[in-house]
Design an enzyme around this catalytic site. Structure first.
Site, PDB file in Angstrom:
ATOM      1  N   ARG A 162       1.472  -4.790  12.224  1.00 23.50           N
ATOM      2  CA  ARG A 162       0.677  -5.094  13.405  1.00 23.50           C
ATOM      3  C   ARG A 162       1.238  -6.341  14.068  1.00 23.50           C
ATOM      4  O   ARG A 162       1.715  -7.252  13.381  1.00 23.50           O
ATOM      5  CB  ARG A 162      -0.780  -5.407  13.032  1.00 23.50           C
ATOM      6  CG  ARG A 162      -1.661  -4.202  12.855  1.00 23.50           C
ATOM      7  CD  ARG A 162      -1.941  -3.475  14.170  1.00 23.50           C
ATOM      8  NE  ARG A 162      -2.773  -2.293  13.978  1.00 23.50           N
ATOM      9  CZ  ARG A 162      -2.315  -1.072  13.696  1.00 23.50           C
ATOM     10  NH1 ARG A 162      -1.030  -0.834  13.575  1.00 23.50           N
ATOM     11  NH2 ARG A 162      -3.170  -0.056  13.550  1.00 23.50           N
ATOM     12  N   HIS A 192       5.896   0.663  19.305  1.00 23.49           N
ATOM     13  CA  HIS A 192       4.845   1.109  18.378  1.00 23.49           C
ATOM     14  C   HIS A 192       4.928   2.620  18.124  1.00 23.49           C
ATOM     15  O   HIS A 192       3.975   3.361  18.411  1.00 23.49           O
ATOM     16  CB  HIS A 192       3.464   0.718  18.920  1.00 23.49           C
ATOM     17  CG  HIS A 192       2.416   0.624  17.848  1.00 23.49           C
ATOM     18  ND1 HIS A 192       1.389  -0.288  17.860  1.00 23.49           N
ATOM     19  CD2 HIS A 192       2.230   1.347  16.715  1.00 23.49           C
ATOM     20  CE1 HIS A 192       0.621  -0.127  16.792  1.00 23.49           C
ATOM     21  NE2 HIS A 192       1.120   0.866  16.073  1.00 23.49           N
ATOM     22  N   ILE A 193       6.067   3.035  17.571  1.00 21.04           N
ATOM     23  CA  ILE A 193       6.303   4.476  17.381  1.00 21.04           C
ATOM     24  C   ILE A 193       6.500   4.864  15.914  1.00 21.04           C
ATOM     25  O   ILE A 193       6.975   5.970  15.623  1.00 21.04           O
ATOM     26  CB  ILE A 193       7.542   4.956  18.192  1.00 21.04           C
ATOM     27  CG1 ILE A 193       8.816   4.173  17.802  1.00 21.04           C
ATOM     28  CG2 ILE A 193       7.272   4.880  19.685  1.00 21.04           C
ATOM     29  CD1 ILE A 193      10.101   4.800  18.323  1.00 21.04           C
ATOM     30  N   ARG A 208      -1.778  -8.717  -2.303  1.00 14.47           N
ATOM     31  CA  ARG A 208      -2.915  -9.462  -2.867  1.00 14.47           C
ATOM     32  C   ARG A 208      -3.061  -9.168  -4.352  1.00 14.47           C
ATOM     33  O   ARG A 208      -3.160 -10.061  -5.172  1.00 14.47           O
ATOM     34  CB  ARG A 208      -4.197  -9.020  -2.165  1.00 14.47           C
ATOM     35  CG  ARG A 208      -4.750 -10.032  -1.227  1.00 14.47           C
ATOM     36  CD  ARG A 208      -6.012  -9.516  -0.633  1.00 14.47           C
ATOM     37  NE  ARG A 208      -5.979  -8.043  -0.546  1.00 14.47           N
ATOM     38  CZ  ARG A 208      -6.889  -7.307   0.042  1.00 14.47           C
ATOM     39  NH1 ARG A 208      -7.918  -7.875   0.590  1.00 14.47           N
ATOM     40  NH2 ARG A 208      -6.805  -5.993   0.099  1.00 14.47           N
ATOM     41  N   GLY A 250       0.855  -1.194   0.000  1.00 14.37           N
ATOM     42  CA  GLY A 250       0.000   0.000   0.000  1.00 14.37           C
ATOM     43  C   GLY A 250       0.885   1.236   0.000  1.00 14.37           C
ATOM     44  O   GLY A 250       2.048   1.192  -0.403  1.00 14.37           O
ATOM     45  N   ARG A 251       0.311   2.337   0.493  1.00 12.63           N
ATOM     46  CA  ARG A 251       1.046   3.610   0.471  1.00 12.63           C
ATOM     47  C   ARG A 251       2.393   3.495   1.194  1.00 12.63           C
ATOM     48  O   ARG A 251       3.416   3.968   0.712  1.00 12.63           O
ATOM     49  CB  ARG A 251       0.239   4.707   1.153  1.00 12.63           C
ATOM     50  CG  ARG A 251      -1.028   5.133   0.460  1.00 12.63           C
ATOM     51  CD  ARG A 251      -1.642   6.250   1.294  1.00 12.63           C
ATOM     52  NE  ARG A 251      -2.896   6.712   0.789  1.00 12.63           N
ATOM     53  CZ  ARG A 251      -4.076   6.145   1.050  1.00 12.63           C
ATOM     54  NH1 ARG A 251      -4.141   5.072   1.811  1.00 12.63           N
ATOM     55  NH2 ARG A 251      -5.185   6.655   0.560  1.00 12.63           N
ATOM     56  N   ILE A 252       2.371   2.896   2.401  1.00 17.30           N
ATOM     57  CA  ILE A 252       3.605   2.859   3.202  1.00 17.30           C
ATOM     58  C   ILE A 252       4.613   1.917   2.554  1.00 17.30           C
ATOM     59  O   ILE A 252       5.810   2.235   2.461  1.00 17.30           O
ATOM     60  CB  ILE A 252       3.288   2.450   4.659  1.00 17.30           C
ATOM     61  CG1 ILE A 252       2.357   3.476   5.305  1.00 17.30           C
ATOM     62  CG2 ILE A 252       4.573   2.311   5.477  1.00 17.30           C
ATOM     63  CD1 ILE A 252       1.757   3.044   6.646  1.00 17.30           C
ATOM     64  N   GLU A 281       0.653  -6.579  22.546  1.00 18.28           N
ATOM     65  CA  GLU A 281       1.358  -5.407  23.082  1.00 18.28           C
ATOM     66  C   GLU A 281       0.448  -4.618  24.034  1.00 18.28           C
ATOM     67  O   GLU A 281      -0.769  -4.632  23.852  1.00 18.28           O
ATOM     68  CB  GLU A 281       1.864  -4.512  21.928  1.00 18.28           C
ATOM     69  CG  GLU A 281       0.773  -3.880  21.082  1.00 18.28           C
ATOM     70  CD  GLU A 281       1.336  -3.152  19.857  1.00 18.28           C
ATOM     71  OE1 GLU A 281       2.121  -3.737  19.092  1.00 18.28           O
ATOM     72  OE2 GLU A 281       0.950  -1.983  19.687  1.00 18.28           O
ATOM     73  N   ILE A 294       6.542  -3.404  10.926  1.00 16.29           N
ATOM     74  CA  ILE A 294       5.967  -2.118  11.367  1.00 16.29           C
ATOM     75  C   ILE A 294       4.458  -2.127  11.125  1.00 16.29           C
ATOM     76  O   ILE A 294       3.830  -1.077  11.139  1.00 16.29           O
ATOM     77  CB  ILE A 294       6.608  -0.904  10.659  1.00 16.29           C
ATOM     78  CG1 ILE A 294       6.514  -1.036   9.139  1.00 16.29           C
ATOM     79  CG2 ILE A 294       8.030  -0.685  11.115  1.00 16.29           C
ATOM     80  CD1 ILE A 294       6.771   0.266   8.400  1.00 16.29           C
TER      81      ILE A 294
HETATM   82  C1  8YV Z   1      -0.728   4.578  15.644  1.00 15.09           C
HETATM   83  C2  8YV Z   1      -0.682   2.856  13.730  1.00 15.09           C
HETATM   84  O1  8YV Z   1       0.277   5.184  16.382  1.00 15.09           O
HETATM   85  O2  8YV Z   1      -1.816   4.276  12.239  1.00 15.09           O
HETATM   86  C3  8YV Z   1      -1.647   3.130  12.634  1.00 15.09           C
HETATM   87  O3  8YV Z   1      -2.271   2.173  12.159  1.00 15.09           O
HETATM   88  O4  8YV Z   1      -0.388   1.755  14.012  1.00 15.09           O
HETATM   89  C4  8YV Z   1      -0.018   3.970  14.472  1.00 15.09           C
HETATM   90  O5  8YV Z   1       0.287   4.996  13.594  1.00 15.09           O
HETATM   91  C5  8YV Z   1      -1.524   3.712  16.595  1.00 15.09           C
HETATM   92  O6  8YV Z   1      -2.374   2.824  15.976  1.00 15.09           O
HETATM   93  C6  8YV Z   1      -2.323   4.592  17.535  1.00 15.09           C
HETATM   94  O7  8YV Z   1      -3.567   4.926  17.085  1.00 15.09           O
END
Ligand code: 8YV
Length: 338
Positions: free
Chosen positions: A240, A287-288, A179, A156-158, A269, A238
């Protein structure tokens, strides 16, 4: 006219709270208090909308207990904390925050990849412990980034942002699994070639996971998948927690079946599997990936924009579901609009 009542589930940027307060009867969580599920449901009882983060689960049981609720605006691009089918069935709109965090998150994916492959945190711990006595030819030798093969799972975008950084910045050969294949122009821009997952895992020097979490991606990277990777390979997650089977990864790292991993997300987490805490060849962050001042503000703003647009009747900006018409919600809207 009575103003819609909005609960903000977590502490967010004060500027966004101020803006929300100009539109809504707002209940913030100024102290960022931890609410049990029951307390969250109780606080939602008399609310028309809620601004959530990825930490609040919105499902059928909660929605059944909160009949007045009409919109959940997630301050996250991922929305696996939403049961979108249940939300649609209850006539509740869901929204997320795509786009505003793409480049920041791709930057972090690359930072974690580089820290992992070049053993940055492991060597820092060695230095801080006072163990550094002299230079050695093989001290903290890692794996090259430049010129290596980058495998991206989830384009996707990221994923595309990471591909562009790898291909254009570091001369990497980029392969991806998704997919659906990207169109030819996007593949060319990212200099990326599609591969089946098994082939990607066997080919890549560095595997980066950016795929959304779903039943289909649960434990996508398990012991069998890890066994397909090169013993010199690195794995970065990065996306989930739950996409990687953390117990299997901890074992693979302990036995050096892959070289190293960089993890920003974890199963269950903020608890981290003890096996991951026990091995040196893993970089762990809490998760940063989207955490820059500018981007967190932009995420809060987009969540707020969704709430404002929805209650102004303009429709949500970035919806994640199509709520079925729920007569009692429509009646509530008419009453609120009077
Ligand atoms: C958030 C993330 O910091 O955007 C997402 O899906 O995982 C993170 O950018 C986190 O979900 C807090 O809402």
């Amino acid at each position: 006219m009575t103003r819609p009542r909005i609960l903000v589930a977590r502490a967010i940027a004060p500027a966004t709270l101020d803006r929300l307060a100009r539109h809504f009867d707002l209940t913030p969580n100024a102290d960022d208090a931890v609410w049990s599920r029951e307390e969250f449901a109780a606080r939602l009882q008399d609310q028309d909308g809620v601004l959530t983060t990825g930490s609040e689960r919105i499902d059928g049981a909660l929605l059944a207990a909160c009949p007045r609720l009409r919109i959940c605006a997630n301050m996250a691009v991922g929305f696996n904390n939403f049961d979108t089918d249940a939300m649609s069935a209850h006539g509740v709109q869901g929204t997320n925050t795509p786009g505003v965090l793409t480049e920041t998150t791709a930057d972090f994916g690359f930072a974690l990849l580089m820290a992992t492959a070049r053993r940055v945190t492991e060597s820092e711990q060695f230095l801080r412990s006072g163990a550094w006595q002299r230079w050695r030819h093989d001290q903290f030798c890692g794996t090259d980034i430049h010129g290596s093969t980058l495998g991206i799972v989830g384009m996707g975008r990221i994923g595309q942002g990471i591909a562009r950084r790898g291909a254009h910045g570091f001369g990497m050969r980029v392969v991806y699994h998704n997919r659906s294949r990207l169109d030819a122009a996007t593949e060319a821009e990212c200099k990326a070639a599609w591969l089946p997952l098994d082939e990607l895992l066997a080919t890549a020097d560095h595997v980066v996971l950016v795929v959304p979490y779903s039943a289909a991606s649960h434990h996508l990277i398990d012991a069998a998948a890890l066994a397909k990777m090169k013993p010199t390979a690195t794995l970065v997650n990065i996306a989930r927690g739950g996409i990687v089977e953390d117990a299997a990864l901890a074992e693979a790292l302990r036995e050096r079946r892959i070289a190293a991993a960089g993890l920003d997300v974890f199963e269950g987490e903020p608890t981290v599997h003890p096996g991951l805490l026990a091995v040196p060849n893993v970089v762990l962050t809490p998760h940063i990936a989207s955490a820059t001042h500018v981007t967190r503000q932009a995420m809060a703003d987009l969540a707020a924009d969704n709430l404002i647009a929805f209650f102004e009747g303009k429709g949500p900006l970035t919806p994640v579901n199509r709520p079925l018409a729920a007569p009692e919600k429509i009646a509530a809207q008419r009453t609120a609009d009077r």
